[in-house]
Design an enzyme around this catalytic site. Structure first.
Site, PDB file in Angstrom:
ATOM      1  N   GLU A 256       3.258   0.913  -9.080  1.00  0.00           N
ATOM      2  CA  GLU A 256       2.140   1.539  -9.804  1.00  0.00           C
ATOM      3  C   GLU A 256       0.892   0.819  -9.338  1.00  0.00           C
ATOM      4  O   GLU A 256       0.718  -0.360  -9.615  1.00  0.00           O
ATOM      5  CB  GLU A 256       2.294   1.327 -11.321  1.00  0.00           C
ATOM      6  CG  GLU A 256       3.561   1.859 -11.928  1.00  0.00           C
ATOM      7  CD  GLU A 256       3.532   3.368 -12.087  1.00  0.00           C
ATOM      8  OE1 GLU A 256       2.454   3.960 -11.912  1.00  0.00           O
ATOM      9  OE2 GLU A 256       4.591   3.939 -12.357  1.00  0.00           O
ATOM     10  N   CYS A 295      -5.611   1.158 -15.612  1.00  0.00           N
ATOM     11  CA  CYS A 295      -5.219   1.879 -14.396  1.00  0.00           C
ATOM     12  C   CYS A 295      -5.478   3.363 -14.545  1.00  0.00           C
ATOM     13  O   CYS A 295      -5.673   4.070 -13.562  1.00  0.00           O
ATOM     14  CB  CYS A 295      -3.750   1.634 -14.108  1.00  0.00           C
ATOM     15  SG  CYS A 295      -2.712   1.930 -15.546  1.00  0.00           S
TER      16      CYS A 295
END
Ligand code: NAP
Length: 517
Positions: A256, A295
């Site tokens: 990720e 994020c």
């Protein structure tokens, strides 16, 4: 000086050597240090393989779910003290600390429910049994089985609670023991949370180990049934992808990474209408929540040229009212970024973007935080830029400023053009779109959605229910293609796929039914 220890092989252990500092980002004061030098990480991997894995795999899904529920409860009991640690090591306001810590306990609780619903089973059936022979007796059944390895979790600095426990919840439910490694700079919160779990005696030995500090030679000891779930920068992710354990020994890896997430205002939205306000609320929240260190935070805001001046003015008005300073101060709406190097990177990033965009509010100049001494702390102004030529730009599509910063991208209002702009980000975690025009939305889904892991559609009838796009839900996949790393976390039971192997078992239908449930 507090020295944070690692929890390995059932013991709290200190690394040797000088140690890396953990700093309070509001003041710059060092609050703790940690080192992993000299720790026996081969032994930690073996302990997970030999002790933690067998103990977890002996439990049913319901029993593992019960462990997750107990973890959520134990952590929730310490919520106030955890919020203080988050404030002091992460610079979070109370709201931002809750987002991280309650996100952790909420995800544990959600996976506890998935475990309860799977009941006494230890195997997940994958589809129906299929007839393979001439008669009905000989069949093939796909199943998912816990991998007999260890999951190494390497986390980013920005979510020391949620990032740690969203991964842990899924791995433990899948029956896989974990060695979790928080980012060193903000490891204090993770450390305390693991300490609470250990003190409460909830988990079997070896189910969770904590490596507090650098990863050292940990990955050198991983093999074919082990896996690495990484969250962090694209550069570190790329380096891990090339590690010998992945390339030569087939250790499974999920990444990720960075993401230039977008929000897209449709051509039918007018200043002041419902969708306008929903979009405005969401993008302002994304820029300022956790000081933009999410994020999933929006980095690019696509607005039709016809309304971009109005939207820019509304955003500047909202952002310029945000009070920046010590998160313990009641008036403060946004705290510092987490480290001195994040401060340097955020300022340098804003300067880079300003080669292609005009700064409308904020900017790279130093700012005095409220409630701290002159020049103390790692503060950045909420910053909005406006790209001069979005279709020709590169930095605004590819450089992630990991702080309170986003860029407006005026566009024609055409859905295909929006999809082209999206694609320039190279793959992202989430995009939100605001429109009631179904043709426009349909085109965006077909042409733009393949570039994102999650698409949040806000339209009139659901505008009041749409959750902020930055919020990751346990039931929905978290991850994104390409630049975002290509990983998939969460998504309900889909998350367990990473920690299990799919096996096709062919045999007697009666025998398989008995053995597999
Ligand atoms: P980072 O510098 O890549 O560090 C991430 C983690 O990797 C840290 O735990 C770090 O440990 C570790 N690491 C660094 N070098 C390593 C090595 N050689 N071997 C093993 N581990 C190593 O990223 P960051 O600055 O913490 O995080 C910010 C980035 O994460 C942003 O770009 C953001 O977009 C991304 N992010 C993505 C998501 C998502 O879900 N997609 C979520 C949050 C953040 P040390 O701290 O000990 O160096």
């Amino acid at each position: 000086m507090v020295r944070l220890q690692s929890y390995l092989c059932g013991q709290w252990q200190s690394g040797t050597g000088a140690g890396r500092p953990l700093v309070n980002p509001s003041t710059g004061a060092t609050i703790a240090e940690t080192s992993t030098e000299g720790l026996d990480l081969a032994a930690a991997v073996a302990y997970a393989h030999d002790v933690g894995g067998p103990a977890l795999r002996a439990l049913s899904f319901a029993e593992r779910g019960a462990l997750l529920k107990a973890m959520a409860r134990a952590l929730h009991e310490h919520r106030e003290a955890l919020l203080d640690i988050s404030r002091d090591n992460n610079g979070t306001t109370r709201g931002d600390g809750k987002f991280d810590i309650d996100g952790a306990t909420g995800t544990l609780a959600a996976y506890a429910r998935y475990g309860r619903d799977l009941g006494d089973a230890r195997v997940i059936l994958d589809g129906e049994a299929e007839k393979l022979g001439g008669g009905a007796r000989y069949v093939g059944q796909h199943v998912r089985l816990s991998r007999p390895g260890v999951a190494v979790h390497i986390n980013a600095f920005n979510f020391p609670a949620w990032g740690t426990f969203e991964k842990l919840a899924v791995a433990l439910l899948a029956g896989v023991p974990v060695i979790t490694k928080p980012a060193t700079a903000t490891a204090h919160l993770t450390h305390r949370m693991i300490e609470i779990i250990v003190e409460a005696g909830i988990l079997p030995d070896g189910a969770v180990q904590l490596l507090c500090g650098s990863a050292g030679d940990l990955l050198d000891h991983l093999g074919p049934q082990d896996c690495i779930a990484f969250t962090g920068s694209a550069n570190t992710g790329a380096m891990l992808r090339g590690h010998a354990c992945v390339v030569e020994r087939a250790t499974r890896i999920s990444i990720e990474a960075d993401s230039l997430n977008a929000a897209i205002i449709g051509p039918d939205v007018s200043p002041g209408d419902n969708l306008w306000h929903t979009a405005l609320r969401n993008v302002v929240k994304d820029i300022t929540q956790k000081t933009g260190q999410k994020c999933t935070a929006v980095r690019r805001i696509l607005v039709p040229e016809s309304i971009v001046d109005d939207f820019a003015a509304a955003m500047v008005d909202e952002l310029s009212r945000v009070k920046v300073g010590h998160p313990g101060d009641k008036d403060v709406g946004m705290g510092p970024v987490a480290t001195a190097s994040q401060l340097r990177d955020a300022r340098a990033g804003i300067q880079l973007l300003s080669q292609e965009a005009d700064v409308l509010t904020g900017g790279a100049d130093p700012i005095q935080g409220i409630g701290v001494a002159d020049g103390e702390g790692f503060f950045v102004k909420p910053t909005l830029l406006r790209a001069r030529a979005p279709l020709d730009a590169t930095h605004v599509h590819l450089h992630e400023v990991f702080g309170p910063c986003a860029t407006l991208l005026p566009y024609s209002g055409d859905a295909s053009e929006a999809a082209t702009l999206l694609a320039k980000g190279g793959g992202m975690l989430v995009t939100s779109a605001y429109s009631d025009d179904r043709d426009w939305t349909g085109t965006l889904i077909l042409e733009g959605a393949p570039w994102v892991g999650r698409l949040v559609l806000a339209s009139k009838k659901v505008a009041d229910q749409v959750l902020p796009p930055g919020m990751v839900l346990p039931s929905q996949v978290h991850g994104g293609p390409g630049r975002a790393g290509g990983g998939e976390e969460l998504g309900g039971l889909r998350g367990l796929e990473f920690y299990t192997n799919r096996v096709a078992i062919q045999g007697d239908a009666g025998v398989l039914r008995k053995l597999l449930g």
